[in-house]
Design a protein around this motif. Structure first.
Motif, PDB file in Angstrom:
ATOM      1  N   LYS A 142      78.511  81.735   2.130  1.00 61.45           N
ATOM      2  CA  LYS A 142      78.084  82.427   3.343  1.00 61.45           C
ATOM      3  C   LYS A 142      79.044  83.573   3.668  1.00 61.45           C
ATOM      4  CE  LYS A 142      76.901  81.569   8.198  1.00 61.45           C
ATOM      5  NZ  LYS A 142      76.837  80.547   9.288  1.00 61.45           N
ATOM      6  N   GLY A 143      78.464  84.749   3.922  1.00 62.35           N
ATOM      7  CA  GLY A 143      79.260  85.898   4.323  1.00 62.35           C
ATOM      8  C   GLY A 143      79.852  86.707   3.194  1.00 62.35           C
ATOM      9  N   VAL A 144      79.612  86.309   1.940  1.00 61.84           N
ATOM     10  CA  VAL A 144      80.156  87.040   0.788  1.00 61.84           C
ATOM     11  C   VAL A 144      79.112  88.023   0.270  1.00 61.84           C
ATOM     12  CG1 VAL A 144      81.032  86.845  -1.570  1.00 61.84           C
ATOM     13  CG2 VAL A 144      81.661  85.125   0.140  1.00 61.84           C
ATOM     14  N   PRO A 145      79.437  89.319   0.173  1.00 59.35           N
ATOM     15  CA  PRO A 145      78.483  90.300  -0.361  1.00 59.35           C
ATOM     16  C   PRO A 145      78.054  89.949  -1.782  1.00 59.35           C
ATOM     17  CG  PRO A 145      80.348  91.400   0.684  1.00 59.35           C
ATOM     18  CD  PRO A 145      80.698  89.944   0.602  1.00 59.35           C
ATOM     19  N   ALA A 146      76.805  90.216  -2.101  1.00 52.90           N
ATOM     20  CA  ALA A 146      76.259  89.844  -3.409  1.00 52.90           C
ATOM     21  C   ALA A 146      76.940  90.570  -4.564  1.00 52.90           C
ATOM     22  CB  ALA A 146      74.760  90.112  -3.441  1.00 52.90           C
ATOM     23  N   ASP A 147      77.584  91.707  -4.288  1.00 50.29           N
ATOM     24  CA  ASP A 147      78.242  92.472  -5.350  1.00 50.29           C
ATOM     25  C   ASP A 147      79.768  92.413  -5.249  1.00 50.29           C
ATOM     26  OD1 ASP A 147      78.463  93.862  -3.017  1.00 50.29           O
ATOM     27  OD2 ASP A 147      77.967  95.823  -3.874  1.00 50.29           O
ATOM     28  N   SER A 148      80.294  91.397  -4.564  1.00 50.34           N
ATOM     29  CA  SER A 148      81.737  91.296  -4.371  1.00 50.34           C
ATOM     30  C   SER A 148      82.468  91.105  -5.691  1.00 50.34           C
ATOM     31  CB  SER A 148      82.063  90.128  -3.433  1.00 50.34           C
ATOM     32  OG  SER A 148      83.457  89.929  -3.352  1.00 50.34           O
ATOM     33  N   THR A 149      83.567  91.831  -5.867  1.00 52.96           N
ATOM     34  CA  THR A 149      84.429  91.664  -7.041  1.00 52.96           C
ATOM     35  C   THR A 149      85.762  91.021  -6.654  1.00 52.96           C
ATOM     36  OG1 THR A 149      85.311  93.908  -6.791  1.00 52.96           O
ATOM     37  CG2 THR A 149      83.400  93.628  -8.245  1.00 52.96           C
ATOM     38  N   THR A 150      85.800  90.375  -5.491  1.00 50.62           N
ATOM     39  CA  THR A 150      87.014  89.696  -5.050  1.00 50.62           C
ATOM     40  C   THR A 150      87.349  88.552  -5.995  1.00 50.62           C
ATOM     41  OG1 THR A 150      86.592  90.244  -2.737  1.00 50.62           O
ATOM     42  CG2 THR A 150      88.084  88.398  -3.164  1.00 50.62           C
TER      43      THR A 150
ATOM     44  N   LEU B 255      79.662  84.093  -4.974  1.00 51.77           N
ATOM     45  CA  LEU B 255      78.719  85.086  -4.456  1.00 51.77           C
ATOM     46  C   LEU B 255      77.606  84.453  -3.636  1.00 51.77           C
ATOM     47  CD1 LEU B 255      78.376  87.487  -7.538  1.00 51.77           C
ATOM     48  CD2 LEU B 255      79.897  87.676  -5.548  1.00 51.77           C
ATOM     49  N   GLU B 256      77.476  83.134  -3.723  1.00 55.13           N
ATOM     50  CA  GLU B 256      76.464  82.420  -2.944  1.00 55.13           C
ATOM     51  C   GLU B 256      77.026  81.848  -1.643  1.00 55.13           C
ATOM     52  OE1 GLU B 256      75.487  79.557  -5.863  1.00 55.13           O
ATOM     53  OE2 GLU B 256      74.513  80.993  -7.198  1.00 55.13           O
TER      54      GLU B 256
END
Length: 232
Positions: free
Chosen positions: A49-57, A46-47
Motif C-alpha cells: 500500500k502506498g508504493v508507486p507501481a514503478d518504484s525503484t526503491t 510494488l504491491e
C-alpha cells in the motif's frame, strides 16, 4: 562516548570510496517480489500500500567495503541488509584466514575456516566455530561450535531495540548515537554509491520474499572464495 564516536569517525573516513561503475562489482541492490515469510504469503514491494507501481526503491543492499589503514589493509568487509528475508536477525561473522601451510591435508580440513559469530538479535550470543577431529582412526576434521548464550547464562530479560534506545536516552548515554561529523562522513561515503546506481544500475534486482536476497549477492561474496553465514 566521545572516545567511541571518535574511533567510528576514523573508520568512516578511512573507507575506500565506491563510485561510478564500481557499484556493479562491489554492491548489489534488490527489491523483493511476492513470496512467503514464516509460511505465510506476502505481497511484493510494488504491491504494498502506498508504493508507486514503478518504484525503484531498494529493499536489500549488499556490498563489499574496504578500510584503507595499515591494520585492515587487504581485509574485505561484506555487509548485507534487507527486508522480507528468510530470517530476521542481526549478526557479525568474523572469518579467520587460513594459515599459509596447514599441518593437515585438504581432505582432512575441507573448506571450513574458523569463525567467530556475534549474534545481536533476536538473542545475544557468541559462537566460536572451530575444527575438531572426528572420533576414530582417520584424521578427519569437522566444524564444531563453542557457544555462549548470554541470555541463558546471565538469566536476564533481553531488552528489545527500542527499550535499549530509550534507556540510553534517559541515562544520557551517547555512545551508540551518531554525532554530526560522523553522520556527515557516512553520507560522504554513501552519496557516490547512490549516484553510481543512478548512472549504472538504475533498477534493483528482484528477489523472492522469504529468500536471502538476489542471487547477485551470493556472487558478490563467492567471487572472493567466501559465503554468507547460513548459506554454505
Amino acid at each position: 562516548a566521545d572516545a567511541m564516536r571518535d574511533e567510528k569517525l576514523k573508520v568512516l573516513r578511512a573507507l575506500r570510496p565506491i563510485a561510478g561503475a564500481d557499484v556493479l562489482t562491489r554492491t548489489v541492490r534488490g527489491q523483493y517480489k511476492a513470496g512467503a515469510v514464516g509460511g505465510k504469503p506476502v505481497p511484493g514491494y510494488l504491491e504494498e500500500k502506498g508504493v508507486p507501481a514503478d518504484s525503484t526503491t531498494e529493499t536489500f543492499v549488499a556490498l563489499k567495503a574496504e578500510i584503507d589503514t595499515w591494520r585492515w589493509a587487504g581485509v574485505p568487509f561484506y555487509l548485507r541488509t534487507g527486508k522480507r528475508l528468510q530470517e530476521k536477525l542481526s549478526e557479525i561473522v568474523i572469518t579467520f584466514e587460513d594459515v599459509p601451510h596447514s599441518i593437515f591435508d585438504a581432505s582432512a580440513v575441507g573448506r571450513n575456516p574458523n569463525r567467530l559469530t556475534i549474534s545481536l538479535s533476536p538473542r545475544d550470543a557468541i559462537t566460536m566455530t572451530i575444527l575438531a577431529k572426528r572420533p576414530g582412526e582417520t584424521m578427519v576434521l569437522k566444524p564444531v561450535d563453542l557457544s555462549l548464550d548470554l541470555v541463558e547464562s546471565f538469566k536476564v530479560r533481553q531488552l528489545d531495540a527500542y527499550e535499549r534506545l530509550l534507556t540510553d536516552v534517559i541515562k544520557g548515554n551517547l555512545t551508540l548515537f551518531m554525532r554530526r561529523d560522523e553522520l556527515d562522513a557516512a553520507w560522504r561515503w554513501i552519496d557516490p554509491i547512490r549516484k553510481g546506481w543512478q548512472e549504472h544500475d538504475k533498477a534493483p534486482k528482484l528477489y523472492t520474499a522469504g529468500s536471502w536476497g538476489p542471487s547477485a549477492a551470493t556472487s558478490l561474496i563467492s567471487r572472493d572464495g567466501f559465503e554468507w553465514n547460513g548459506e554454505g
